[in-house]
Design a protein around this motif. Sequence first.
Motif, PDB file in Angstrom:
ATOM      1  N   GLU A 141       0.829  -1.204   0.000  1.00 16.20           N
ATOM      2  CA  GLU A 141       0.000   0.000   0.000  1.00 16.20           C
ATOM      3  C   GLU A 141       0.863   1.253   0.000  1.00 16.20           C
ATOM      4  OE1 GLU A 141      -3.878  -1.846   2.380  1.00 16.20           O
ATOM      5  OE2 GLU A 141      -2.219  -0.906   3.488  1.00 16.20           O
ATOM      6  N   GLN A 142       1.968   1.222   0.720  1.00 10.71           N
ATOM      7  CA  GLN A 142       2.871   2.373   0.724  1.00 10.71           C
ATOM      8  C   GLN A 142       3.462   2.621  -0.671  1.00 10.71           C
ATOM      9  OE1 GLN A 142       5.863   2.147   3.789  1.00 10.71           O
ATOM     10  NE2 GLN A 142       4.364   2.063   5.438  1.00 10.71           N
ATOM     11  N   GLN A 143       3.802   1.542  -1.362  1.00 11.56           N
ATOM     12  CA  GLN A 143       4.338   1.722  -2.710  1.00 11.56           C
ATOM     13  C   GLN A 143       3.268   2.266  -3.654  1.00 11.56           C
ATOM     14  OE1 GLN A 143       6.649   2.666  -4.681  1.00 11.56           O
ATOM     15  NE2 GLN A 143       7.979   0.889  -4.320  1.00 11.56           N
ATOM     16  N   MET A 144       2.030   1.770  -3.517  1.00 12.07           N
ATOM     17  CA  MET A 144       0.933   2.310  -4.316  1.00 12.07           C
ATOM     18  C   MET A 144       0.743   3.792  -4.035  1.00 12.07           C
ATOM     19  SD  MET A 144      -1.963  -0.668  -3.985  1.00 12.07           S
ATOM     20  CE  MET A 144      -1.516  -2.399  -4.151  1.00 12.07           C
ATOM     21  N   LEU A 145       0.838   4.177  -2.770  1.00 15.54           N
ATOM     22  CA  LEU A 145       0.671   5.582  -2.398  1.00 15.54           C
ATOM     23  C   LEU A 145       1.793   6.436  -2.980  1.00 15.54           C
ATOM     24  CD1 LEU A 145      -0.609   7.913  -0.882  1.00 15.54           C
ATOM     25  CD2 LEU A 145       0.496   7.100   1.227  1.00 15.54           C
ATOM     26  N   ALA A 146       3.018   5.943  -2.923  1.00 12.29           N
ATOM     27  CA  ALA A 146       4.140   6.692  -3.488  1.00 12.29           C
ATOM     28  C   ALA A 146       3.946   6.908  -4.992  1.00 12.29           C
ATOM     29  CB  ALA A 146       5.445   5.958  -3.218  1.00 12.29           C
ATOM     30  N   LEU A 147       3.479   5.875  -5.674  1.00 15.11           N
ATOM     31  CA  LEU A 147       3.228   5.994  -7.109  1.00 15.11           C
ATOM     32  C   LEU A 147       2.051   6.918  -7.390  1.00 15.11           C
ATOM     33  CD1 LEU A 147       3.688   2.244  -8.080  1.00 15.11           C
ATOM     34  CD2 LEU A 147       5.218   4.127  -8.711  1.00 15.11           C
ATOM     35  N   ALA A 148       0.991   6.786  -6.582  1.00 10.82           N
ATOM     36  CA  ALA A 148      -0.183   7.638  -6.766  1.00 10.82           C
ATOM     37  C   ALA A 148       0.178   9.108  -6.592  1.00 10.82           C
ATOM     38  CB  ALA A 148      -1.272   7.243  -5.768  1.00 10.82           C
ATOM     39  N   ARG A 149       0.943   9.407  -5.554  1.00 10.15           N
ATOM     40  CA  ARG A 149       1.351  10.792  -5.318  1.00 10.15           C
ATOM     41  C   ARG A 149       2.204  11.322  -6.469  1.00 10.15           C
ATOM     42  NH1 ARG A 149       4.847  12.029  -0.067  1.00 10.15           N
ATOM     43  NH2 ARG A 149       6.395  10.998  -1.405  1.00 10.15           N
ATOM     44  N   ALA A 150       3.084  10.468  -6.988  1.00 15.50           N
ATOM     45  CA  ALA A 150       3.911  10.875  -8.127  1.00 15.50           C
ATOM     46  C   ALA A 150       3.054  11.162  -9.356  1.00 15.50           C
ATOM     47  CB  ALA A 150       4.941   9.791  -8.431  1.00 15.50           C
ATOM     48  N   LEU A 151       2.064  10.315  -9.625  1.00 16.41           N
ATOM     49  CA  LEU A 151       1.203  10.500 -10.793  1.00 16.41           C
ATOM     50  C   LEU A 151       0.367  11.769 -10.679  1.00 16.41           C
ATOM     51  CD1 LEU A 151       0.015   6.846 -11.459  1.00 16.41           C
ATOM     52  CD2 LEU A 151       1.654   8.189 -12.785  1.00 16.41           C
ATOM     53  N   LEU A 152       0.023  12.147  -9.460  1.00 13.78           N
ATOM     54  CA  LEU A 152      -0.746  13.368  -9.269  1.00 13.78           C
ATOM     55  C   LEU A 152       0.052  14.621  -9.633  1.00 13.78           C
ATOM     56  CD1 LEU A 152      -2.654  12.455  -6.002  1.00 13.78           C
ATOM     57  CD2 LEU A 152      -3.711  13.050  -8.186  1.00 13.78           C
ATOM     58  N   GLN A 153       1.363  14.472  -9.748  1.00  8.76           N
ATOM     59  CA  GLN A 153       2.200  15.595 -10.184  1.00  8.76           C
ATOM     60  C   GLN A 153       2.238  15.715 -11.707  1.00  8.76           C
ATOM     61  OE1 GLN A 153       5.988  16.091  -7.834  1.00  8.76           O
ATOM     62  NE2 GLN A 153       5.294  14.203  -6.854  1.00  8.76           N
ATOM     63  N   LYS A 154       1.499  14.808 -12.384  1.00  5.93           N
ATOM     64  CA  LYS A 154       1.373  14.817 -13.834  1.00  5.93           C
ATOM     65  C   LYS A 154       2.739  14.788 -14.532  1.00  5.93           C
ATOM     66  CE  LYS A 154      -3.215  16.719 -14.147  1.00  5.93           C
ATOM     67  NZ  LYS A 154      -4.155  17.413 -14.974  1.00  5.93           N
ATOM     68  N   PRO A 155       3.531  13.774 -14.246  1.00  7.40           N
ATOM     69  CA  PRO A 155       4.865  13.715 -14.844  1.00  7.40           C
ATOM     70  C   PRO A 155       4.831  13.374 -16.325  1.00  7.40           C
ATOM     71  CG  PRO A 155       4.409  11.689 -13.666  1.00  7.40           C
ATOM     72  CD  PRO A 155       3.251  12.611 -13.392  1.00  7.40           C
ATOM     73  N   SER A 156       5.782  13.926 -17.060  1.00  5.65           N
ATOM     74  CA  SER A 156       6.021  13.466 -18.424  1.00  5.65           C
ATOM     75  C   SER A 156       6.813  12.170 -18.391  1.00  5.65           C
ATOM     76  CB  SER A 156       6.798  14.519 -19.224  1.00  5.65           C
ATOM     77  OG  SER A 156       6.037  15.695 -19.366  1.00  5.65           O
ATOM     78  N   ILE A 157       7.693  12.072 -17.381  1.00  3.17           N
ATOM     79  CA  ILE A 157       8.484  10.860 -17.210  1.00  3.17           C
ATOM     80  C   ILE A 157       8.594  10.531 -15.726  1.00  3.17           C
ATOM     81  CG2 ILE A 157      10.673  12.131 -17.251  1.00  3.17           C
ATOM     82  CD1 ILE A 157      11.781   9.585 -18.763  1.00  3.17           C
TER      83      ILE A 157
END
Length: 238
Positions: A141-157
Amino acid sequence: MTVLETGSLSAARISNSPCVHDVDLAVPKGQVIALLGPNGAGKTTLLETLAGLLPRESGTVSMNGQALPSGNPRAAVRNGLVLVPDDRALFRKLTTEQNMRLAITTRGRKAATEELEVVLGYFPALRKRLSVAAGQLSGGEQQMLALARALLQKPSILLIDELSMGLAPVIVEAILPVLRQVAAEQGTSVILVEQHVHLALEIADRAVVLVKGRILLDEDAATLAADLGRLEAAYMGG
């Protein structure tokens, strides 16, 4: 369209002692790259240098044709480059929802809510854990949260260092396909450092093998998965 490009990039954890040498890398939009190699190959150093956390020893890094300054993580994030480190860097006392909302504080309430719903669609297991402190979540769940938070920053990469650190393979098998889905639906490029090589190759478009700080192989992931002998030889430096 090339999103990220490096030219003769050399990097070091200790100044004037490069452990990554002359890396030329081009990452197209929406491509997933498995960055592989033995321990000590320089994979984390490369990711942290791309993210601006470490200054470059030499060479160039550009995003969408725009040169990035060396050792400037804010500039990297502004240009759409986001790193998920191997320790996940969560605020353990904040709730799952609070951790995610930190990534969208500049958006209006309606836009933030819509973006949160999109990301929760990728990680539905987090929906029931929104009010739980990040430190009380399971490793998966922590890894999912880390990824979710990163995706919310709308990364190009998206740079992901050791996604499976401390996780059971079955959890990794559930999370990795989400990255493939995000790349396809959002056009987000991904560079993934992953110790479960066969799982990484299943979802990657390309595999880049780093040995002693140099790129030894850079080719189609499916081709390399069908010839694991070459991969093993590369890990041994052959």
